[in-house]
Design a protein around this motif. Structure first.
Motif, PDB file in Angstrom:
ATOM      1  N   TYR A   1      52.250  -4.550 -15.884  1.00 15.43           N
ATOM      2  CA  TYR A   1      51.474  -4.636 -17.298  1.00 15.43           C
ATOM      3  C   TYR A   1      50.577  -5.577 -17.298  1.00 15.43           C
ATOM      4  N   LEU A   2      49.322  -4.994 -17.746  1.00  6.59           N
ATOM      5  CA  LEU A   2      48.195  -5.854 -17.787  1.00  6.59           C
ATOM      6  C   LEU A   2      47.846  -5.827 -19.292  1.00  6.59           C
ATOM      7  N   ASN A   3      47.939  -6.913 -20.002  1.00  7.06           N
ATOM      8  CA  ASN A   3      47.691  -7.225 -21.357  1.00  7.06           C
ATOM      9  C   ASN A   3      46.139  -7.920 -21.441  1.00  7.06           C
ATOM     10  N   LEU A   4      45.270  -7.373 -21.544  1.00  4.51           N
ATOM     11  CA  LEU A   4      43.906  -7.798 -21.626  1.00  4.51           C
ATOM     12  C   LEU A   4      43.325  -8.592 -22.661  1.00  4.51           C
TER      13      LEU A   4
ATOM     14  N   LEU B   1      41.831  -3.200  -7.962  1.00  3.14           N
ATOM     15  CA  LEU B   1      42.933  -2.503  -8.540  1.00  3.14           C
ATOM     16  C   LEU B   1      43.838  -1.569  -7.507  1.00  3.14           C
ATOM     17  N   THR B   2      43.107  -0.710  -6.881  1.00  4.92           N
ATOM     18  CA  THR B   2      43.826   0.185  -6.000  1.00  4.92           C
ATOM     19  C   THR B   2      44.636  -0.468  -4.945  1.00  4.92           C
ATOM     20  N   ARG B   3      43.791  -1.505  -4.398  1.00  2.00           N
ATOM     21  CA  ARG B   3      44.597  -2.256  -3.317  1.00  2.00           C
ATOM     22  C   ARG B   3      45.779  -3.115  -3.723  1.00  2.00           C
ATOM     23  N   ALA B   4      45.678  -3.667  -4.886  1.00  2.00           N
ATOM     24  CA  ALA B   4      46.894  -4.398  -5.620  1.00  2.00           C
ATOM     25  C   ALA B   4      48.034  -3.392  -5.763  1.00  2.00           C
ATOM     26  N   ILE B   5      47.840  -2.286  -6.179  1.00  2.00           N
ATOM     27  CA  ILE B   5      48.752  -1.064  -6.466  1.00  2.00           C
ATOM     28  C   ILE B   5      49.235  -0.869  -5.106  1.00  2.00           C
ATOM     29  N   LEU B   6      48.792  -0.553  -4.087  1.00  4.05           N
ATOM     30  CA  LEU B   6      49.208  -0.173  -2.785  1.00  4.05           C
ATOM     31  C   LEU B   6      49.892  -1.389  -2.072  1.00  4.05           C
ATOM     32  N   ASP B   7      49.454  -2.334  -2.116  1.00  5.73           N
ATOM     33  CA  ASP B   7      50.049  -3.569  -1.757  1.00  5.73           C
ATOM     34  C   ASP B   7      51.410  -3.714  -2.252  1.00  5.73           C
ATOM     35  N   ASN B   8      51.636  -3.644  -3.575  1.00  6.97           N
ATOM     36  CA  ASN B   8      52.808  -4.000  -4.035  1.00  6.97           C
ATOM     37  C   ASN B   8      53.681  -2.881  -4.445  1.00  6.97           C
ATOM     38  N   ARG B   9      53.233  -1.551  -4.175  1.00  7.12           N
ATOM     39  CA  ARG B   9      53.756  -0.395  -4.074  1.00  7.12           C
ATOM     40  C   ARG B   9      54.245  -0.090  -5.523  1.00  7.12           C
ATOM     41  N   ILE B  10      53.350  -0.250  -6.498  1.00  5.82           N
ATOM     42  CA  ILE B  10      53.624  -0.078  -7.803  1.00  5.82           C
ATOM     43  C   ILE B  10      53.494   1.284  -8.054  1.00  5.82           C
ATOM     44  N   ASP B  11      54.380   1.730  -9.079  1.00 14.32           N
ATOM     45  CA  ASP B  11      54.396   3.048  -9.489  1.00 14.32           C
ATOM     46  C   ASP B  11      53.674   3.411 -10.785  1.00 14.32           C
ATOM     47  N   VAL B  12      53.830   2.419 -11.799  1.00 15.07           N
ATOM     48  CA  VAL B  12      53.073   2.648 -13.288  1.00 15.07           C
ATOM     49  C   VAL B  12      52.346   1.387 -13.507  1.00 15.07           C
ATOM     50  N   VAL B  13      51.107   1.597 -14.135  1.00 10.83           N
ATOM     51  CA  VAL B  13      50.119   0.625 -14.166  1.00 10.83           C
ATOM     52  C   VAL B  13      50.003   1.061 -15.717  1.00 10.83           C
ATOM     53  N   VAL B  14      50.110  -0.073 -16.841  1.00  8.75           N
ATOM     54  CA  VAL B  14      49.813   0.081 -18.163  1.00  8.75           C
ATOM     55  C   VAL B  14      48.527  -1.011 -18.554  1.00  8.75           C
ATOM     56  N   ILE B  15      47.679  -0.407 -19.110  1.00 13.58           N
ATOM     57  CA  ILE B  15      46.542  -1.300 -19.608  1.00 13.58           C
ATOM     58  C   ILE B  15      46.447  -1.264 -21.110  1.00 13.58           C
ATOM     59  N   ASP B  16      46.435  -2.582 -21.498  1.00 16.32           N
ATOM     60  CA  ASP B  16      46.795  -2.933 -22.859  1.00 16.32           C
ATOM     61  C   ASP B  16      45.721  -3.752 -23.334  1.00 16.32           C
ATOM     62  N   PRO B  17      44.673  -3.705 -24.237  1.00 14.73           N
ATOM     63  CA  PRO B  17      44.058  -2.171 -24.647  1.00 14.73           C
ATOM     64  C   PRO B  17      43.146  -1.601 -23.779  1.00 14.73           C
ATOM     65  N   PHE B  18      43.020  -0.459 -23.848  1.00 14.75           N
ATOM     66  CA  PHE B  18      42.062   0.368 -23.043  1.00 14.75           C
ATOM     67  C   PHE B  18      40.560  -0.351 -23.578  1.00 14.75           C
ATOM     68  N   VAL B  19      40.164  -0.607 -24.574  1.00 16.39           N
ATOM     69  CA  VAL B  19      38.842  -0.976 -25.060  1.00 16.39           C
ATOM     70  C   VAL B  19      38.465  -2.257 -24.124  1.00 16.39           C
ATOM     71  N   SER B  20      39.506  -3.137 -23.980  1.00 14.73           N
ATOM     72  CA  SER B  20      39.077  -4.565 -23.233  1.00 14.73           C
ATOM     73  C   SER B  20      38.967  -4.344 -21.826  1.00 14.73           C
ATOM     74  N   SER B  21      39.044  -2.844 -21.259  1.00 13.48           N
ATOM     75  CA  SER B  21      38.837  -2.742 -19.645  1.00 13.48           C
ATOM     76  C   SER B  21      37.533  -2.209 -19.535  1.00 13.48           C
ATOM     77  N   HIS B  22      36.647  -2.133 -20.413  1.00 11.51           N
ATOM     78  CA  HIS B  22      35.431  -1.797 -20.022  1.00 11.51           C
ATOM     79  C   HIS B  22      34.378  -2.463 -20.966  1.00 11.51           C
ATOM     80  N   ARG B  23      32.754  -2.469 -20.741  1.00 13.95           N
ATOM     81  CA  ARG B  23      31.838  -2.741 -21.534  1.00 13.95           C
ATOM     82  C   ARG B  23      30.952  -1.752 -21.896  1.00 13.95           C
ATOM     83  N   VAL B  24      31.324  -0.609 -22.230  1.00 12.24           N
ATOM     84  CA  VAL B  24      30.333   0.466 -22.584  1.00 12.24           C
ATOM     85  C   VAL B  24      30.690   0.690 -23.939  1.00 12.24           C
ATOM     86  N   THR B  25      29.637   1.567 -24.761  1.00 11.16           N
ATOM     87  CA  THR B  25      29.753   2.111 -26.001  1.00 11.16           C
ATOM     88  C   THR B  25      30.571   3.012 -26.272  1.00 11.16           C
ATOM     89  N   GLU B  26      31.658   2.594 -27.245  1.00 10.89           N
ATOM     90  CA  GLU B  26      32.833   3.560 -27.289  1.00 10.89           C
ATOM     91  C   GLU B  26      32.471   4.958 -27.857  1.00 10.89           C
TER      92      GLU B  26
END
Length: 408
Positions: free
Chosen positions: A104-107, A166-191
């Protein structure tokens, strides 16, 4: 002779001497090689089934989205679902086949706030630390910046090191589910830039595909732009529609209205909300939606009255208005209408529900009136009462209720 002409004799003597190099304007552009893949029949039994990891919302290698207005409870819901998956418990009524590893990544919030929420969930549901340690991963945007794409003067560019990290961290930790909260904070593009959001969504899809994980993006809805019913649909997610198009599953949260609280017999609508998965015209009626309730949990981290209270989501069921109603109640209702003329219209002073409520000892407050209305609706459908047309005192045709089949 042009500037790009050369001495043939010199070239014959020394192939690396005198050649001015290729003219870039005259060079043909390299064309991508795209081949159509012919279909080869495959035994259906050999095709792997879709890898749903949580109900019919989260699926491995795909994006899912949850959109809601602020303050409804989307972050609280996401975290309880994460804890349910990590522990393998059906905390919200959704069966989890086995404990999963979730990130769970709360941004937006600091780590301490995220920890408060996790601890509150564990206290409320009686979860021990050993049940989540080693399978739950938490990151705060205050200390871990996740910006997967940015728009500059040159256009929208994917941050490849972020995707790879991100992909490497998921594979290294054998993560099944990733939650990004909120989506708007994960990019810097015009919505509202559909092309840019499409690039962002595809980048997150790559993370899901290459990491073989389910990715959930928590999203905001546009402010003050709910549909004609006054409620939000999945199409009301903030910004361009490319995100919705890229998601395998999309759901929207709506707070309970005061009218719905009255129908449910609740003293207040505060803290109640529902989740609907799908398009607006496919949304089920409120009684058939998934409903939730936010309850305060005392962390016990301060003096009496000074501890932190954190809202935790728990499942809530829409009440069955006919629960506890027996044949004996029906007999009493029919006897109450045996004499006199009683209207079908609940707004009338001669409404049939008045003598029925009196016979059954039901208080005709808002919840009681709704219950009697539901009872009459069911009994009319089953022929226990019949709607007939008759003249009122002014000679106007009105619908009245009469006893139908006798209750056995």
């Amino acid at each position: 002779m042009s500037e790009r002409s050369f001495n043939r004799a010199a070239v014959d003597a020394d192939p690396f001497c005198g050649w001015p190099g290729p003219d870039p304007d005259a060079m043909p552009e390299a064309k991508p090689v795209i081949r159509a893949q012919p279909f080869r029949w495959r035994d259906p039994a050999t095709i792997p089934p879709r890898e749903w990891v949580y109900g019919r919302h989260l699926i491995r290698r795909f994006l899912s989205t949850t959109a809601a207005p602020g303050g409804v409870g989307k972050s609280s819901l996401a975290l309880v679902e994460v804890i349910a998956m990590v522990t393998g418990r059906a905390l919200l009524g959704v069966s989890v086949p086995k404990p999963l590893r979730c990130w769970y990544l709360n941004l937006e919030d600091p780590m301490e706030e995220i920890e408060r929420r996790v601890v509150a969930i564990c206290l409320h549901y009686g979860i021990k630390p050993a049940e989540i340690e080693g399978r739950l991963f938490l990151n705060s945007g205050r200390t871990t910046s996740i910006v997967i794409a940015t728009t500059t003067r040159e256009g929208t560019k994917v941050a490849e090191p972020v995707v790879e990290g991100l992909t490497r961290a998921i594979l290294d930790n054998r993560i099944d589910v990733v939650v990004i909260d909120p989506f708007v904070s994960s990019h810097r593009v015009t919505e509202n830039d559909n092309a840019a959001i499409d690039i962002v969504a595809k980048a997150w899809n790559r993370v899901a595909e290459e990491g073989r994980a389910a990715v959930e993006l928590i999203h905001h809805v546009r402010k003050g732009q709910s549909g004609s019913t006054g409620e939000y649909t999945v199409e009301d997610g903030r910004g361009a529609g490319a995100l919705l198009a890229a998601a395998r599953s999309a759901r929207v949260l709506n707070p309970m209205t005061k009218e719905q609280a009255d129908r449910a017999g609740l003293p207040t609508n505060r803290g109640y909300f529902r989740a609907d998965n799908g398009k607006a015209n496919l949304a089920p009626p409120p009684e058939r939606s998934e409903w939730f309730h936010l309850v305060p949990v005392d962390l016990g981290n301060g003096p009496v009255g000074g501890s932190d209270h954190v809202a935790v989501v728990e499942p809530w069921q829409w009440p069955d208005m006919l629960e506890g109603i027996t044949i004996d109640h029906l007999r009493k209702a029919q006897h109450a209408l045996k004499d006199g003329r009683w209207r079908e219209n609940a707004q009338s002073k001669e409404w049939a529900g008045i003598p029925i409520a009196d016979a059954l000892g039901i208080d005709l407050d808002t919840a009681g009136k709704n219950r009697v209305k539901m009872m009459l609706k069911k009994w009319i459908e089953t022929g226990m009462f019949e709607v007939v047309t008759a003249k009122d005192s002014k000679g106007n045709d009105r619908p009245y209720l009469e006893v139908g089949q006798n209750a056995n």
